[in-house]
Design a protein around this motif. Sequence first.
Motif, PDB file in Angstrom:
ATOM      1  N   HIS A  14       0.823  -1.209   0.000  1.00 45.98           N
ATOM      2  CA  HIS A  14       0.000   0.000   0.000  1.00 45.98           C
ATOM      3  C   HIS A  14       0.859   1.261   0.000  1.00 45.98           C
ATOM      4  CE1 HIS A  14      -2.481   3.169   1.945  1.00 45.98           C
ATOM      5  NE2 HIS A  14      -3.386   2.688   1.115  1.00 45.98           N
ATOM      6  N   ASP A  15       1.961   1.232   0.750  1.00 44.39           N
ATOM      7  CA  ASP A  15       2.779   2.431   0.943  1.00 44.39           C
ATOM      8  C   ASP A  15       3.954   2.564  -0.018  1.00 44.39           C
ATOM      9  OD1 ASP A  15       1.124   3.102   3.009  1.00 44.39           O
ATOM     10  OD2 ASP A  15       2.471   2.419   4.592  1.00 44.39           O
ATOM     11  N   TYR A  16       4.318   1.475  -0.724  1.00 44.19           N
ATOM     12  CA  TYR A  16       5.518   1.506  -1.561  1.00 44.19           C
ATOM     13  C   TYR A  16       5.242   0.931  -2.948  1.00 44.19           C
ATOM     14  CZ  TYR A  16       8.012   2.061   2.874  1.00 44.19           C
ATOM     15  OH  TYR A  16       8.453   2.515   4.084  1.00 44.19           O
ATOM     16  N   LYS A  97      22.501   4.880  -5.082  1.00 43.27           N
ATOM     17  CA  LYS A  97      22.348   5.612  -6.336  1.00 43.27           C
ATOM     18  C   LYS A  97      20.932   6.154  -6.544  1.00 43.27           C
ATOM     19  CE  LYS A  97      22.831   4.975 -11.311  1.00 43.27           C
ATOM     20  NZ  LYS A  97      22.957   3.987 -12.368  1.00 43.27           N
ATOM     21  N   ASP A  98      19.927   5.294  -6.375  1.00 42.27           N
ATOM     22  CA  ASP A  98      18.567   5.662  -6.745  1.00 42.27           C
ATOM     23  C   ASP A  98      17.652   5.983  -5.574  1.00 42.27           C
ATOM     24  OD1 ASP A  98      19.296   5.191  -9.401  1.00 42.27           O
ATOM     25  OD2 ASP A  98      18.747   3.077  -9.264  1.00 42.27           O
ATOM     26  N   GLY A  99      18.126   5.825  -4.345  1.00 38.86           N
ATOM     27  CA  GLY A  99      17.320   6.173  -3.185  1.00 38.86           C
ATOM     28  C   GLY A  99      16.218   5.180  -2.853  1.00 38.86           C
ATOM     29  N   TYR A 100      16.446   3.907  -3.126  1.00 35.94           N
ATOM     30  CA  TYR A 100      15.472   2.880  -2.771  1.00 35.94           C
ATOM     31  C   TYR A 100      15.564   2.555  -1.294  1.00 35.94           C
ATOM     32  CZ  TYR A 100      14.766   1.697  -7.716  1.00 35.94           C
ATOM     33  OH  TYR A 100      14.445   1.731  -9.042  1.00 35.94           O
ATOM     34  N   THR A 101      14.531   1.915  -0.766  1.00 32.75           N
ATOM     35  CA  THR A 101      14.572   1.350   0.570  1.00 32.75           C
ATOM     36  C   THR A 101      14.333  -0.149   0.453  1.00 32.75           C
ATOM     37  OG1 THR A 101      12.222   1.770   0.884  1.00 32.75           O
ATOM     38  CG2 THR A 101      13.727   3.413   1.737  1.00 32.75           C
ATOM     39  N   VAL A 102      14.751  -0.891   1.458  1.00 31.73           N
ATOM     40  CA  VAL A 102      14.570  -2.345   1.456  1.00 31.73           C
ATOM     41  C   VAL A 102      13.563  -2.689   2.538  1.00 31.73           C
ATOM     42  CG1 VAL A 102      15.702  -4.574   1.670  1.00 31.73           C
ATOM     43  CG2 VAL A 102      16.944  -2.654   0.688  1.00 31.73           C
ATOM     44  N   ALA A 121      12.159  -0.879  -2.840  1.00 29.49           N
ATOM     45  CA  ALA A 121      10.939  -0.105  -2.993  1.00 29.49           C
ATOM     46  C   ALA A 121      11.210   1.390  -2.881  1.00 29.49           C
ATOM     47  CB  ALA A 121       9.946  -0.519  -1.927  1.00 29.49           C
ATOM     48  N   LYS A 122      10.266   2.151  -3.439  1.00 29.87           N
ATOM     49  CA  LYS A 122      10.242   3.601  -3.259  1.00 29.87           C
ATOM     50  C   LYS A 122       8.879   3.959  -2.709  1.00 29.87           C
ATOM     51  CE  LYS A 122      13.541   5.633  -6.386  1.00 29.87           C
ATOM     52  NZ  LYS A 122      13.804   6.586  -7.419  1.00 29.87           N
ATOM     53  N   GLY A 123       8.849   4.928  -1.795  1.00 34.53           N
ATOM     54  CA  GLY A 123       7.590   5.317  -1.166  1.00 34.53           C
ATOM     55  C   GLY A 123       6.635   5.964  -2.143  1.00 34.53           C
ATOM     56  N   LYS A 125       3.593   8.531  -3.109  1.00 37.32           N
ATOM     57  CA  LYS A 125       3.042   9.816  -2.696  1.00 37.32           C
ATOM     58  C   LYS A 125       1.554   9.631  -2.432  1.00 37.32           C
ATOM     59  CE  LYS A 125       6.850  12.088  -3.730  1.00 37.32           C
ATOM     60  NZ  LYS A 125       7.834  12.085  -2.704  1.00 37.32           N
ATOM     61  N   LEU A 126       0.928  10.601  -1.801  1.00 42.87           N
ATOM     62  CA  LEU A 126      -0.482  10.506  -1.462  1.00 42.87           C
ATOM     63  C   LEU A 126      -1.346  10.353  -2.711  1.00 42.87           C
ATOM     64  CD1 LEU A 126      -2.531  10.540   0.800  1.00 42.87           C
ATOM     65  CD2 LEU A 126      -2.651  13.005   0.589  1.00 42.87           C
ATOM     66  N   TYR A 127      -1.003  11.085  -3.775  1.00 48.41           N
ATOM     67  CA  TYR A 127      -1.819  10.991  -4.990  1.00 48.41           C
ATOM     68  C   TYR A 127      -1.670   9.631  -5.669  1.00 48.41           C
ATOM     69  CZ  TYR A 127       2.604  12.527  -7.148  1.00 48.41           C
ATOM     70  OH  TYR A 127       3.916  12.642  -7.528  1.00 48.41           O
ATOM     71  N   ASP A 128      -0.500   8.990  -5.525  1.00 50.87           N
ATOM     72  CA  ASP A 128      -0.331   7.624  -6.050  1.00 50.87           C
ATOM     73  C   ASP A 128      -1.238   6.647  -5.316  1.00 50.87           C
ATOM     74  OD1 ASP A 128       1.605   8.383  -7.876  1.00 50.87           O
ATOM     75  OD2 ASP A 128       3.272   7.960  -6.504  1.00 50.87           O
ATOM     76  N   LYS A 129      -1.340   6.819  -3.990  1.00 50.51           N
ATOM     77  CA  LYS A 129      -2.203   5.941  -3.199  1.00 50.51           C
ATOM     78  C   LYS A 129      -3.657   6.132  -3.610  1.00 50.51           C
ATOM     79  CE  LYS A 129       0.770   6.023   0.837  1.00 50.51           C
ATOM     80  NZ  LYS A 129       0.893   6.411   2.238  1.00 50.51           N
ATOM     81  N   ARG A 130      -4.033   7.381  -3.854  1.00 50.16           N
ATOM     82  CA  ARG A 130      -5.416   7.663  -4.274  1.00 50.16           C
ATOM     83  C   ARG A 130      -5.702   7.024  -5.629  1.00 50.16           C
ATOM     84  NH1 ARG A 130      -4.983  13.780  -2.783  1.00 50.16           N
ATOM     85  NH2 ARG A 130      -5.479  13.711  -0.572  1.00 50.16           N
ATOM     86  N   ASP A 131      -4.760   7.138  -6.559  1.00 55.19           N
ATOM     87  CA  ASP A 131      -4.937   6.523  -7.887  1.00 55.19           C
ATOM     88  C   ASP A 131      -5.106   5.012  -7.767  1.00 55.19           C
ATOM     89  OD1 ASP A 131      -4.745   8.980  -9.115  1.00 55.19           O
ATOM     90  OD2 ASP A 131      -2.638   8.734  -9.686  1.00 55.19           O
ATOM     91  N   ASP A 132      -4.296   4.384  -6.916  1.00 51.34           N
ATOM     92  CA  ASP A 132      -4.405   2.940  -6.718  1.00 51.34           C
ATOM     93  C   ASP A 132      -5.761   2.561  -6.137  1.00 51.34           C
ATOM     94  OD1 ASP A 132      -1.912   2.545  -7.730  1.00 51.34           O
ATOM     95  OD2 ASP A 132      -0.924   2.230  -5.792  1.00 51.34           O
TER      96      ASP A 132
END
Length: 151
Positions: A14-16, A97-102, A121-123, A125-132
Amino acid sequence: MDRKIVTTNRKAFHDYNIFDKYVAGIVLTGTEIKSVRNNAINLKDSFCRIEDGEVFLYNCHISPYENGNRYNHEAKRVRKLLLTKKEILKISQKIKKDGYTVIPLEVFFVKGYAKMEIGLAKGKKLYDKRDDMIKKEQKLTMNRLSKNRGM
């Protein structure tokens, strides 16, 4: 590969946005593995870090074993994950390099051994969560309509 899934980190999906997935072994004590077999594990706020060429799991809550007496483990201790050197180097380069998290995605058993699937993963944004959420709702309504139409 015969997997018996113990738990899944639904909050992670949900978050990433998950890009790459890796399977790692987990170093557990005797009472920890018994608790994991009883599904007493929670991955909700856990994450992984690479320190000195090794991967460690933080904030993973494994409940103390009921019959563990004085040999019981600490619930949120830091646990080591087992990956190959190539995989660790690849993951650490992407983090820098790309700012990912594990983050851990799920825990499962393969041939009696506890394994963990971790993801780069990358976090969102709020609008991405809304689109999903909108896409998920549209998919559900389409499924409902197609079921009603078939009757």
